[in-house]
Design an enzyme around this catalytic site. Structure first.
Site, PDB file in Angstrom:
ATOM      1  N   GLU A  30     -38.343 -36.988  19.479  1.00  0.00           N
ATOM      2  CA  GLU A  30     -37.585 -37.835  18.558  1.00  0.00           C
ATOM      3  C   GLU A  30     -36.391 -38.510  19.223  1.00  0.00           C
ATOM      4  O   GLU A  30     -36.040 -39.645  18.888  1.00  0.00           O
ATOM      5  CB  GLU A  30     -37.093 -37.022  17.345  1.00  0.00           C
ATOM      6  N   PHE A  32     -40.683 -36.689   9.862  1.00  0.00           N
ATOM      7  CA  PHE A  32     -39.954 -36.150   8.711  1.00  0.00           C
ATOM      8  C   PHE A  32     -38.480 -36.475   8.916  1.00  0.00           C
ATOM      9  O   PHE A  32     -37.973 -36.324  10.031  1.00  0.00           O
ATOM     10  CB  PHE A  32     -40.126 -34.627   8.615  1.00  0.00           C
ATOM     11  N   ASP A  59     -36.045 -34.855   8.331  1.00  0.00           N
ATOM     12  CA  ASP A  59     -35.390 -33.662   8.889  1.00  0.00           C
ATOM     13  C   ASP A  59     -35.268 -33.767  10.412  1.00  0.00           C
ATOM     14  O   ASP A  59     -34.354 -33.207  11.013  1.00  0.00           O
ATOM     15  CB  ASP A  59     -36.209 -32.420   8.548  1.00  0.00           C
ATOM     16  N   PHE A  60     -36.208 -34.467  11.046  1.00  0.00           N
ATOM     17  CA  PHE A  60     -36.234 -34.523  12.514  1.00  0.00           C
ATOM     18  C   PHE A  60     -35.300 -35.595  13.085  1.00  0.00           C
ATOM     19  O   PHE A  60     -35.204 -35.740  14.301  1.00  0.00           O
ATOM     20  CB  PHE A  60     -37.662 -34.734  13.036  1.00  0.00           C
ATOM     21  N   HIS A  97     -38.659 -29.472   6.247  1.00  0.00           N
ATOM     22  CA  HIS A  97     -39.482 -30.675   6.098  1.00  0.00           C
ATOM     23  C   HIS A  97     -39.272 -31.335   4.738  1.00  0.00           C
ATOM     24  O   HIS A  97     -40.161 -32.007   4.238  1.00  0.00           O
ATOM     25  CB  HIS A  97     -40.976 -30.334   6.227  1.00  0.00           C
TER      26      HIS A  97
END
Lengths: 334, 319
Positions: free
Chosen positions: A67, A90, A92-93, A136
């Protein structure tokens, strides 16, 4: 035919996003698309199915699970003349990509005295409700709203998703595009129009009403509209304002609506503490709308917990239709 | 590889510019005449200048927080650079960037970077643009030994390798990550060895030898320009001064610093130019005088420039 004699077609939120990307890639060869498993696989949520076949591996590029360099490379490509779209599987990442987003992409233009452009879009599937638990399921849009230089978009319908994404791709700034995963399969009729562009920074009044304003975005819009329909039977007319773009924020439409109704609830799915609903609430209380308020500004938001796995617990994190109804009664003093 | 006389002359000039520029900046900082901080590359002039000069004019660089030599090597207007350090509106970033963010994107300088390892991804993206647009340009990504321990180093080298991007990862190993010696932050001596993890060539060059640096980067640029993918070059060098203005050098000995001063890259190039009869003593002297004059002129330009107007505060957040 729809309003204005335009042809309409039905499509899902995911299809609308795919169509926006595809149309822009056909229109402008500088638009490229990078991310994890977006190629042959079609993306973790199937958003990009078929794009690899149409545009080839040069412009639809699968990346390693990296990422930081996905966001970093998007930034470098944007500064040097491409218009990259990057999918972060996601939201979140984005945590792993934060330097590139916050210290690099957001800062470059200002830090270089206005002599660079960073036209890139980070598409971020977000939100809970899929049983994917704490890592997630987050709605992290407030983090990005806190960083000058970034624009933040969170569409609630397929039509908005298409028009806003096309505008985001054409924008010369880094745009965080928040896609709530539970919306991907939602369908609506949208204008069959390649020029469907919705300018960033323009709110949409999803329902007009004179008694109470609800400002909300993303997945919560549909819930609020359902409740609005119900309470209308009891004579409470809710006005639903969907800002659609969080940065820049259409403050005027929000403030004017509150001046009209005198009551306002701000709702977001994200956790309450430090959430964007708080920012909108503060903007309202600082504005001329304050003098028109007949009740305190109310916030409704996700509970301050990580998203739990158990479906009943998971559901309990997010404001329910019952919670929304109760909040409406509260500001109406009923 | 034969290097043209004009190139050697320019190399010597730019290395002197970097040295005199930084000595001037150091003087200003010591006297509190400018605020913030700065990271000097005194002792590393060959590593920065000769590497950037080995590129074609249209090639790109991503520089670091210790980037004065790197960007001077690329070719830069000293007036606007000095003005930026003094926070003036005539500076490269209109006074909003300062020492750590000298950038000139249109001229191929993608910017110095305040974040260690922050340039890796940007360089990879810039190289992606060159590959997609088939521009024939390459990107030189500067970073230090400290940045070789950032996660972005791994992600960037891996992706560039997989996509065969035209980028040279150029590590200036000056033996210390701020105060921490390399022996305490990695278990290898040669960062170039890490190239094998990515299936790309790795090279070591004496970073205090301008000629060697120039040749190594030039050859490297031709390799990556052919579409063969990235390479990693490790340039072994040393900074004579502290990490930043607040550094008292407690983590190393005076003797060590003196040893490296004997390996001065500028004196070394001068000796080479004289021995090989590329330049005469009087020509060398003329260059050195001109540099001192030009740096003084840059100070005058900066001093005579305006501060950015307060109204510019909110400008250029968005484009």
């Amino acid at each position: 035919m729809g309003r204005g004699g335009k042809r309409m077609k039905e499509m899902t939120y995911a299809e609308a996003i795919r169509e926006a990307m595809s149309e822009e890639m056909r229109r402008d060869e500088d638009v490229i698309f990078i991310g994890q498993d977006i190629g042959l696989y079609g993306g973790a949520f199937g958003v990009s199915v078929g794009m690899f076949e149409e545009f080839g591996e040069e412009r639809v590029r699968d990346t390693p699970i990296s990422e930081a360099v996905i966001a970093g490379a998007a930034t470098g490509a944007a500064v040097t003349g491409l218009r990259p779209i990057a999918e972060i599987m996601f939201m979140d990442f984005t945590t792993i990509a934060m330097d590139a987003i916050v210290n690099q992409a957001a800062k470059i233009r200002y830090m270089f005295g206005g002599k660079a452009r960073v036209p890139m879009v980070l598409r971020c599937p977000a939100g809970s409700g899929t049983g994917a638990a704490a890592q997630h399921s987050q709605s992290l849009e407030a983090w990005f709203c806190h960083v000058p230089g970034l624009k933040v978009v969170a569409p609630s319908t397929p039509a908005d998703a298409k028009g806003l994404l096309k505008a985001a791709i054409r924008d010369d700034n880094p745009v965080i595009f928040v896609e709530q995963k539970l919306l991907y399969k939602k369908k609506c009729r949208i204008p069959d129009d390649e020029d469907l562009i919705i300018p960033l920074g323009k709110a949409d009044i999803k329902r007009e009403g004179g008694d109470v304003t609800i400002v909300t975005y993303g997945r919560m819009v549909e819930k609020v509209l359902n409740v609005a329909q119900e309470v209308a039977k009891e004579g409470i007319n809710v006005e639903v304002v969907d800002p659609r773009t969080l940065v820049p924020l259409d403050k005027e439409t929000i403030i004017n609506s509150v001046i009209k109704t005198g009551r306002v609830i701000v709702i977001n799915e994200a956790v309450k503490t430090g959430g964007y609903a708080g920012e909108i609430a503060a903007i309202i209380t600082e504005s001329e709308a304050f003098d028109y308020l007949d009740a305190p500004v109310l916030r409704l938001a996700g509970k301050d917990v990580p998203i739990p796995y158990n479906p009943e617990l998971e559901k309990a994190v997010i404001p329910s239709e019952g919670d929304i109804k109760e909040a409406i009664y509260r500001v109406m003093n009923r | 590889m034969k290097i043209e006389k004009g190139t050697l002359l320019e190399m010597y000039k730019r290395m002197n510019e970097a040295r005199v520029f930084e000595e001037k900046v150091s003087y200003f900082f010591a006297r509190g005449m400018v605020h913030g901080t700065t990271h000097l590359s005194i002792g590393e002039e060959a590593s920065g200048v000769a590497a950037s000069m080995a590129l074609n004019e249209e090639d790109l660089i991503a520089a670091t927080h210790r980037g004065h030599s790197q960007v001077i090597g690329k070719g830069i207007d000293l007036n606007r650079m000095m003005a930026e350090l003094l926070g003036k509106v005539t500076g490269y970033c209109k006074g909003k960037g300062g020492s750590m963010h000298i950038a000139d994107v249109d001229a191929g300088n993608l910017g110095a970077n305040g974040v260690v390892g922050g340039g890796h991804g940007i360089a990879v993206g810039a190289a992606l643009t060159q590959q997609i647009k088939k521009s024939g340009r390459v990107v030189l990504c500067f970073f230090g030994d400290g940045a070789a321990n950032e996660g972005s180093f791994h992600e960037a080298l891996n992706l560039a390798s997989v996509w065969k991007l035209p980028v040279i990862f150029y590590c200036e190993n000056n033996l210390y990550g701020m105060s921490t010696p390399i022996s305490k932050h990695m278990n290898i001596e040669d960062i170039a060895k890490r190239s094998s993890s990515y299936g790309i060539p790795g090279y070591i060059v004496d970073g205090n030898d301008a000629i060697a640096v120039y040749q190594r980067v030039k050859e490297g640029a031709e390799y990556v320009r052919k579409g063969k993918g990235p390479i990693l070059i490790e340039s072994k060098t040393y900074r004579w001064v502290g990490h930043s203005k607040s550094d008292a050098n407690v983590y190393r000995t005076k003797e060590e610093i003196e040893e490296w001063k004997k390996k001065c890259p500028i004196k070394r190039l001068k000796k080479y130019l004289l021995e090989k009869k590329v330049l005469r003593e009087d020509e060398i002297e003329a260059i050195e005088k001109k540099v001192i004059y030009d740096i003084e002129a840059s100070v005058e330009f900066a001093n005579n420039s305006e501060n950015p107007p307060i109204e510019s505060l909110l400008e250029d957040v968005y484009g």
